[in-house]
Structures are given as C-alpha cells and as structure tokens.
Design a protein around this motif. Sequence first.
Motif, short mmCIF file in Angstrom:
data_model
loop_
_atom_site.label_atom_id
_atom_site.label_comp_id
_atom_site.label_asym_id
_atom_site.label_seq_id
_atom_site.Cartn_x
_atom_site.Cartn_y
_atom_site.Cartn_z
N THR A 1 50.73 -4.13 33.46
CA THR A 1 51.20 -4.54 31.91
C THR A 1 50.23 -4.19 30.97
N TRP A 2 48.90 -4.37 31.32
CA TRP A 2 47.79 -3.72 30.67
C TRP A 2 48.06 -2.07 30.32
N LEU A 3 48.48 -1.66 31.39
CA LEU A 3 48.55 0.00 31.64
C LEU A 3 49.92 0.32 30.73
N GLY A 4 51.02 -0.35 30.98
CA GLY A 4 52.08 -0.17 30.27
C GLY A 4 52.30 -0.49 28.54
N SER A 5 51.34 -1.43 28.22
CA SER A 5 51.09 -1.78 26.92
C SER A 5 50.20 -0.60 26.23
N TRP A 6 49.18 -0.08 27.01
CA TRP A 6 48.58 0.91 26.54
C TRP A 6 49.10 2.26 26.38
N TYR A 7 50.33 2.53 27.34
CA TYR A 7 51.07 3.54 27.14
C TYR A 7 52.06 3.66 25.81
N ALA A 8 52.48 2.43 25.69
CA ALA A 8 53.28 2.13 24.51
C ALA A 8 52.89 2.39 23.19
N LYS A 9 51.53 2.07 23.25
CA LYS A 9 50.55 2.19 21.87
C LYS A 9 50.31 3.53 21.69
N ARG A 10 49.86 4.23 22.94
CA ARG A 10 49.43 5.77 23.02
C ARG A 10 50.52 6.64 22.41
N PHE A 11 51.75 6.21 23.20
CA PHE A 11 52.79 7.18 23.15
C PHE A 11 54.14 6.39 22.71
N LEU B 1 57.25 -5.63 31.36
CA LEU B 1 55.99 -6.05 31.79
C LEU B 1 55.97 -7.31 32.28
N ASP B 2 55.55 -7.22 33.62
CA ASP B 2 55.67 -8.62 34.45
C ASP B 2 54.12 -9.31 34.98
N ALA B 3 53.97 -10.49 34.80
CA ALA B 3 52.75 -10.86 34.91
C ALA B 3 51.62 -10.42 33.99
N ASN B 4 51.70 -10.92 32.80
CA ASN B 4 51.04 -10.30 31.73
C ASN B 4 49.67 -10.64 31.68
N MET B 5 48.89 -9.31 31.75
CA MET B 5 47.30 -9.98 31.21
C MET B 5 47.25 -9.69 29.64
N PRO B 6 46.14 -10.39 29.05
CA PRO B 6 45.95 -10.31 27.71
C PRO B 6 45.82 -9.01 27.07
N PHE B 7 46.68 -8.25 27.19
CA PHE B 7 46.53 -6.76 27.03
C PHE B 7 46.17 -6.42 25.47
N HIS B 8 46.48 -7.73 24.57
CA HIS B 8 46.03 -7.40 23.18
C HIS B 8 44.60 -7.59 22.99
N ALA B 9 43.81 -8.06 24.00
CA ALA B 9 42.49 -8.44 24.16
C ALA B 9 41.58 -7.44 24.89
N THR B 10 40.58 -8.10 25.68
CA THR B 10 39.58 -7.33 26.33
C THR B 10 39.91 -7.66 27.92
N MET B 11 39.16 -6.75 28.83
CA MET B 11 39.30 -6.87 30.29
C MET B 11 38.26 -8.29 30.47
N ALA C 1 49.69 -12.33 24.07
CA ALA C 1 49.65 -11.07 23.89
C ALA C 1 51.10 -10.64 23.30
N LEU C 2 52.19 -11.50 23.57
CA LEU C 2 53.65 -11.76 23.06
C LEU C 2 53.43 -11.75 21.43
N LYS C 3 52.64 -12.57 20.95
CA LYS C 3 52.42 -12.83 19.51
C LYS C 3 51.89 -11.56 18.90
N ALA C 4 51.02 -10.92 19.54
CA ALA C 4 50.26 -9.91 18.99
C ALA C 4 51.03 -8.30 19.13
N THR C 5 52.38 -8.32 19.77
CA THR C 5 53.06 -7.37 20.15
C THR C 5 54.38 -7.20 19.30
#
Length: 429
Positions: free
Chosen positions: A51-61, A70-80, A306-310
């Motif tokens: 989910t971190w990887l997919g969100s990064w892709y969607a924002k980069r491309f 995106l299933d079992a979501n990390m807080p991909f809007h934030a940090t590791m 992450a949902l609210k930030a996307t």
Amino acid sequence: MIRTGQLVASACQKNPLTPFINTDATVRDLDLARHLMGDQKLNYIGYSYGTWLGSWYAKRFPETTGRMLLDANMPFHATMQAAFEADPMTFQRDFREVVVPYLTRLGGMFGLGETPEEVYQKYAGLGEPIKSVVGGATASMLYNRDAYPSIGVVLKVASVVDGLIKASPNAGTEAWLAQAAQATYFPNQKLNNVARSMAAELLYYRDSLVTQTPVPVVLTEGSATNTAVICNDTAWNQDLGYWRGADERNAVESPLIGGSFVSIPCLYWKGGPTVKKPEVPAQMPPVLMLQNEYDPATPKEGALAALKATPNARMIMIDDEPQHAAFPYDTDCVDLPVTRYFLTGELPAAELTSCAAKPLPFEAQVYPVGEKFTSGSLSTQSMRAQAVKDPRALKALARNRQTIAQQSAALHGISSPLDLDALNRFFKK
C-alpha cells in the motif's frame, strides 16, 4: 540491542548500492515494467508495504495509474516511523481484545481459563525466556485468522512447560524434557502428540537462549532490503532517549512484542533518507482501500488517516475483522465492490463503506469488538464472487495469504522461533 542496531546500520551503509534501495526506485521499476508490457495504465493490488508502494506510485505517476486496490494500509501519508511505532500497542490490542476472548469462548478445546483475565494471565505469568518466545510466536500467528486456534495450543503448552520449570527450577533441561513427554495437554490424542513435540521444541529453544553465546548477525537479502527501504524512505527520530523511554513503556504496557525499538538500524542511519516522498498531485487518481478493523500490523488509525489525506480515495472497512489483509475475503459485501471496480472502474459511492466480518474458526457467529463502523446500504449486486468458491482458487488463496503474512511479518521484524507447521496441518484437517 543498541549495539546490534548500530552494527547493522554500519554494515548496510558500507554497501555502495544501499542508497539506491528505496521505494522511489521501485516505483520507477514498476513504471518501466508497465511500459515494457505495453500497458497504458498500471492496474495494481498492494498488500501491507504494497500500500505504501502503490500510493507512492500513484503520486509519482498519476497519469499512468490505473485501478488500484490498497489492502492492509500503512499510514502512507506519513512516515515509516509512524507505521512501526504503533506496532507494540496494536499487536497487544489484537491479542487482548480479540484472541484472548476467542480462546476463552473455546474453553472446552484449550482449557486455559473461564474468563479473559484468567486466559491472559496464562501468558502474562510465564517466566522468561519462554514468555518472549510465546510473544513472538503469537504475534506471527495474529496475521492469519486460521492460525488463531494454534495460539491456544502454544499458550497451553507453554503454561504446562513453565509450570514444570517453576515446580523444579534446578532439575535441568533433560528432566523437564522427560516430564513434558509424559504430560497431558489435550484430551485429543493426536493434538496431544503435537503438543508434546512442541513442548520439547520449546524446552530446547529455551536452553539455547539461556546458554547462548555471541554469534554473527546475518542479514538475508530480504532483511537487508527491508532495512534499506525503511531507513532510506523517510526520516526517523534519532534521539536514543526518546526510544529508550518508549521501550520502557511498551515492555510494561504491550509486552507481546514491545521493548526493542532501540535495535532498529534506522535510529543510527547516517545522512537520513536518500529520497523525497512525492507530493499529492493536483489530479490524484482514485484508489480503493480495504482495511480490517483489528489488523495488528497495519492498524485502522493509520489507515483512516491515510484515507483522509488521499483525495478521491474510498475505503471498505471490515468491521470486527482481526487478521492482516483481506482480499479476496469470500463475502459479497467485500469482494463484489472490489471486483466491480477492477472490471468497470466504479468506486463505492461513500467514502467509507462497512462490511461485516466472518466468524472465527470453530465459531458460528461474529462477536463484536471495538467501535462499530457503519455505512450506507450497498445496492443489489448482479454478479457473484464465484472465483473464491472454487477449490483450486481456495488453495491458491490460502497460499497467497500465507505469503502476505510472511512478508509483512518480516517487514515488521516479527518471526516465530517455533515450527508451527504441524499445528497448522492439524487444524486444517
């Protein structure tokens, strides 16, 4: 633990390839693969780190992002750091609020206690190092609901073995092994034989921990890649006092896996991240998120943030579901909207849709836990989720779920020192 973290960080950063192992490099590889395959868009399912990887892709491309689950979501809007810092509390929460009551309800099978407090005390009262071994094994099994009965077996075996040690603390491993081989753990003879084998394994492993000598720390390709990515992607707080304080609290409040943050190499990573996360684009492509309420490794709090930030994202929340990752889940409420999205591009109308969980193994109903998630009623569906009814597909699903669990557990540094295959085979039968 501090010394281990320092040595791993130093060894990794001596490799000239390390700075280039990060999520940004991987999403560029994904886009290259899309191009080489001749696809105009990347259609994608990502689990956990995916989910971190997919969100990064969607924002980069964003212009080449297709339909993305995106299933079992990390807080991909934030940090590791935000993703990992929650782990002790969320694994402990899943164990205390879901698994312990579950094992209590199946009291006739496990005989661990008549109340959740009694069952939890079976774990909390264990002596070290058995308690730590059981904590790691339990955490590894929290990823998959089908393994929850095995948690009861491990806890029962550990409590019996712990009792033998406490009754004769100076007897020694050979005497405890002989006693464990004669002990009765369960009335079912086949399960009792499995339990006796596990008791011996637990005692041998305990002995190796008590008498251990220093050994080299070896990072496999997977663990080395994991270390590079989580340290290169985003910055970590490197104030050791902060992490020692967190470890002291977690060791008391969340003992299942809490107390070892100071061993994370990122606390000693020199130079900080090697990439910068992409910003949310002006035209963020729509994505569908799927989340289990009590997922221990990727908790609901981070997923909802992450949902609210996307922008343009939609989420299906499986109320009361405790395992890690879901799709395909084998209920119409979950699988049909996901299937329709991939076939037609149509997302659920509501930002958050709630679906009911399935009963846990050996139970006929769902026992609500935590907050209640609600949503508008789903419209009548014309198609059926038939793929996961097929026996071959069910076997593939089981293998897929095992792979997701193993990879995510490795990401979070969680592994079981015990061989749980015999238990898993027993309960599958």
